[in-house]
Design a protein around this motif. Sequence first.
Motif, PDB file in Angstrom:
ATOM      1  N   ILE A   2     -17.044  21.189  14.940  1.00 59.67           N
ATOM      2  CA  ILE A   2     -15.876  20.364  14.691  1.00 59.67           C
ATOM      3  C   ILE A   2     -14.861  20.572  15.793  1.00 59.67           C
ATOM      4  N   ARG A   3     -14.390  19.488  16.390  1.00 63.19           N
ATOM      5  CA  ARG A   3     -13.354  19.563  17.409  1.00 63.19           C
ATOM      6  C   ARG A   3     -12.035  19.196  16.772  1.00 63.19           C
ATOM      7  N   LEU A   4     -11.053  20.032  16.952  1.00 64.10           N
ATOM      8  CA  LEU A   4      -9.768  19.817  16.299  1.00 64.10           C
ATOM      9  C   LEU A   4      -8.655  20.121  17.264  1.00 64.10           C
ATOM     10  N   ARG A   5      -7.707  19.220  17.362  1.00 59.52           N
ATOM     11  CA  ARG A   5      -6.556  19.440  18.223  1.00 59.52           C
ATOM     12  C   ARG A   5      -5.522  20.265  17.480  1.00 59.52           C
ATOM     13  N   ILE A   6      -5.093  21.369  18.070  1.00 61.68           N
ATOM     14  CA  ILE A   6      -4.115  22.242  17.449  1.00 61.68           C
ATOM     15  C   ILE A   6      -2.738  21.902  17.997  1.00 61.68           C
ATOM     16  N   PRO A   7      -1.745  21.677  17.119  1.00 63.51           N
ATOM     17  CA  PRO A   7      -0.405  21.338  17.604  1.00 63.51           C
ATOM     18  C   PRO A   7       0.234  22.514  18.323  1.00 63.51           C
ATOM     19  N   ARG A 246      -1.286  16.969   9.980  1.00 69.20           N
ATOM     20  CA  ARG A 246      -1.466  17.423   8.594  1.00 69.20           C
ATOM     21  C   ARG A 246      -2.149  16.358   7.753  1.00 69.20           C
ATOM     22  N   HIS A 247      -1.688  15.124   7.845  1.00 65.63           N
ATOM     23  CA  HIS A 247      -2.266  14.059   7.027  1.00 65.63           C
ATOM     24  C   HIS A 247      -3.679  13.699   7.486  1.00 65.63           C
ATOM     25  N   THR A 248      -3.959  13.888   8.767  1.00 62.71           N
ATOM     26  CA  THR A 248      -5.317  13.644   9.253  1.00 62.71           C
ATOM     27  C   THR A 248      -6.298  14.609   8.601  1.00 62.71           C
ATOM     28  N   LEU A 249      -5.942  15.877   8.553  1.00 66.70           N
ATOM     29  CA  LEU A 249      -6.827  16.867   7.940  1.00 66.70           C
ATOM     30  C   LEU A 249      -6.965  16.619   6.441  1.00 66.70           C
ATOM     31  N   GLU A 250      -5.864  16.252   5.795  1.00 69.45           N
ATOM     32  CA  GLU A 250      -5.944  15.940   4.368  1.00 69.45           C
ATOM     33  C   GLU A 250      -6.874  14.753   4.142  1.00 69.45           C
ATOM     34  N   GLY A 251      -6.740  13.716   4.965  1.00 66.11           N
ATOM     35  CA  GLY A 251      -7.577  12.534   4.796  1.00 66.11           C
ATOM     36  C   GLY A 251      -9.043  12.798   5.073  1.00 66.11           C
ATOM     37  N   CYS A 252      -9.338  13.767   5.931  1.00 63.85           N
ATOM     38  CA  CYS A 252     -10.729  14.089   6.245  1.00 63.85           C
ATOM     39  C   CYS A 252     -11.408  14.896   5.142  1.00 63.85           C
ATOM     40  N   PHE A 253     -10.631  15.766   4.466  1.00 60.45           N
ATOM     41  CA  PHE A 253     -11.271  16.744   3.585  1.00 60.45           C
ATOM     42  C   PHE A 253     -10.763  16.763   2.143  1.00 60.45           C
ATOM     43  N   ALA A 254      -9.801  15.925   1.793  1.00 61.45           N
ATOM     44  CA  ALA A 254      -9.351  15.871   0.402  1.00 61.45           C
ATOM     45  C   ALA A 254     -10.385  15.140  -0.449  1.00 61.45           C
ATOM     46  N   ALA A 255     -10.209  15.201  -1.752  1.00 60.16           N
ATOM     47  CA  ALA A 255     -11.123  14.477  -2.645  1.00 60.16           C
ATOM     48  C   ALA A 255     -11.127  12.993  -2.281  1.00 60.16           C
ATOM     49  N   PRO A 256     -12.289  12.356  -2.229  1.00 59.34           N
ATOM     50  CA  PRO A 256     -12.366  10.956  -1.783  1.00 59.34           C
ATOM     51  C   PRO A 256     -11.600   9.978  -2.659  1.00 59.34           C
ATOM     52  N   GLU A 257     -11.261  10.373  -3.872  1.00 63.35           N
ATOM     53  CA  GLU A 257     -10.490   9.476  -4.741  1.00 63.35           C
ATOM     54  C   GLU A 257      -9.102   9.162  -4.169  1.00 63.35           C
ATOM     55  N   TYR A 258      -8.645   9.970  -3.217  1.00 65.45           N
ATOM     56  CA  TYR A 258      -7.351   9.713  -2.583  1.00 65.45           C
ATOM     57  C   TYR A 258      -7.456   8.714  -1.431  1.00 65.45           C
ATOM     58  N   GLY A 259      -8.656   8.282  -1.105  1.00 66.25           N
ATOM     59  CA  GLY A 259      -8.813   7.246  -0.092  1.00 66.25           C
ATOM     60  C   GLY A 259      -9.504   7.685   1.173  1.00 66.25           C
ATOM     61  N   GLY A 260      -9.512   8.988   1.478  1.00 64.70           N
ATOM     62  CA  GLY A 260     -10.182   9.473   2.676  1.00 64.70           C
ATOM     63  C   GLY A 260     -11.515  10.120   2.346  1.00 64.70           C
ATOM     64  N   ASN A 261     -11.984  10.980   3.276  1.00 62.78           N
ATOM     65  CA  ASN A 261     -13.253  11.698   3.064  1.00 62.78           C
ATOM     66  C   ASN A 261     -14.339  10.722   2.609  1.00 62.78           C
ATOM     67  N   GLY A 266     -16.784  14.184   5.021  1.00 61.89           N
ATOM     68  CA  GLY A 266     -16.011  15.307   5.522  1.00 61.89           C
ATOM     69  C   GLY A 266     -16.522  16.616   4.958  1.00 61.89           C
ATOM     70  N   TRP A 267     -16.789  16.616   3.668  1.00 61.60           N
ATOM     71  CA  TRP A 267     -17.359  17.811   3.037  1.00 61.60           C
ATOM     72  C   TRP A 267     -18.758  18.107   3.568  1.00 61.60           C
ATOM     73  N   THR A 268     -19.534  17.045   3.784  1.00 56.14           N
ATOM     74  CA  THR A 268     -20.915  17.230   4.241  1.00 56.14           C
ATOM     75  C   THR A 268     -20.962  17.964   5.572  1.00 56.14           C
ATOM     76  N   MET A 269     -20.070  17.615   6.500  1.00 57.49           N
ATOM     77  CA  MET A 269     -20.105  18.269   7.805  1.00 57.49           C
ATOM     78  C   MET A 269     -19.720  19.744   7.719  1.00 57.49           C
ATOM     79  N   LEU A 270     -19.035  20.131   6.634  1.00 60.36           N
ATOM     80  CA  LEU A 270     -18.697  21.535   6.424  1.00 60.36           C
ATOM     81  C   LEU A 270     -19.713  22.255   5.549  1.00 60.36           C
ATOM     82  N   GLY A 271     -20.696  21.522   5.047  1.00 64.57           N
ATOM     83  CA  GLY A 271     -21.687  22.132   4.170  1.00 64.57           C
ATOM     84  C   GLY A 271     -21.177  22.341   2.764  1.00 64.57           C
ATOM     85  N   LEU A 272     -20.205  21.527   2.344  1.00 63.06           N
ATOM     86  CA  LEU A 272     -19.633  21.661   1.004  1.00 63.06           C
ATOM     87  C   LEU A 272     -20.059  20.485   0.135  1.00 63.06           C
TER      88      LEU A 272
END
Length: 341
Positions: A2-7, A246-261, A266-272
């Motif tokens: 996973i590539r992630l830009r750190i602020p 912050r919202h990007t990470l939430e959208g990638c890995f929060a429960a999909p019922e919130y609209g993202g993931n 997102g969970w699959t790439m983490l093995g969850l």
Amino acid sequence: MIRLRIPRAPTSPPSALPAELRWDAPPTSVALLLTRREVLKAASVVAAAMSLPLVRTEQAWARARGRYFTARERITLGALCDRVFPADHDPGATALGVVKYVEGLLTALGVRHPPIFTGGPFSGRTPFADAARGVPGRKHPRNAFKRFPALTPRQELAWRLELYGTAEVPELAAFEAQFGPPKVGLRDIYRAGLQKVDDVAQATAGAPYAKLSTTDQDTVFGLLDAGAFAPDPRRNGATFIDIVIRHTLEGCFAAPEYGGNFRTRGWTMLGLEGDSQPLGYSIFDTTTGAYVERADHPMSTPNPDELGPGGTIVPRPLTADGLAVQTSIATLASIIPVDTV
């Protein structure tokens, strides 16, 4: 990987960023003698002013459909989020539905049951356990995560302040004054922030942000992160870029019922597998009277000499010292009155 830009921590605005686009820019001079560059800039301002009716029409069109972003804002946000969480062999932020997640957050109070707190207890992603055999069963619970509970009056007031700001919540204005300057709502932060992203991209790279190459987008991102946005004292010093990350990470890995993931990728790439209940990670087998850890999602790695038939855990007997410690704990617990625990 996973590539992630750190602020980075806010620094002084770089010289590459035009002064008028820095958050700490000095007041604009009222000079009457204009250079050729200033004439061109003035013409662009006039053109922008002429486009305001179109922008307002696009905003009204979005509101009429329960949305917030215009088409251009949505594209700009998608490009920005994709530099925070770029795609490689795994999907990036846009493919995971981050823009939908952010827009769902900004428009959450426009429906009867705001999608802020999911229901429960189960999402239905895992089945009930078959305790008679110690294996996953075939029956799934319904997805209660899709049912969002109504907010309490206090919760609704707090979220109105978060999304719309102090100016739109007059009943909190006097109370809010003790915390410093008025709080700007997330909706206004995103609208102004995305416009500035395109302004900086246009001024430094010659095109709106989404139309730049990924290399140029990364360069502009660095300028945005280093000096384009003021730290917000009402949001613990966060800048617009910090909020987007912050919202990007939430959208990638929060429960999909919130609209993202999207599709839980997102969970699959983490093995969850995400929320594991009601199945859990170990299943009680009533026929043996023991817990069986799931082979696909073990809670821990058992010692080879403690692993029994069928995946059951057979702990080794305690040593004399271990037994003494356990006995001491049990004895101490038995002499402490229950009402003091």
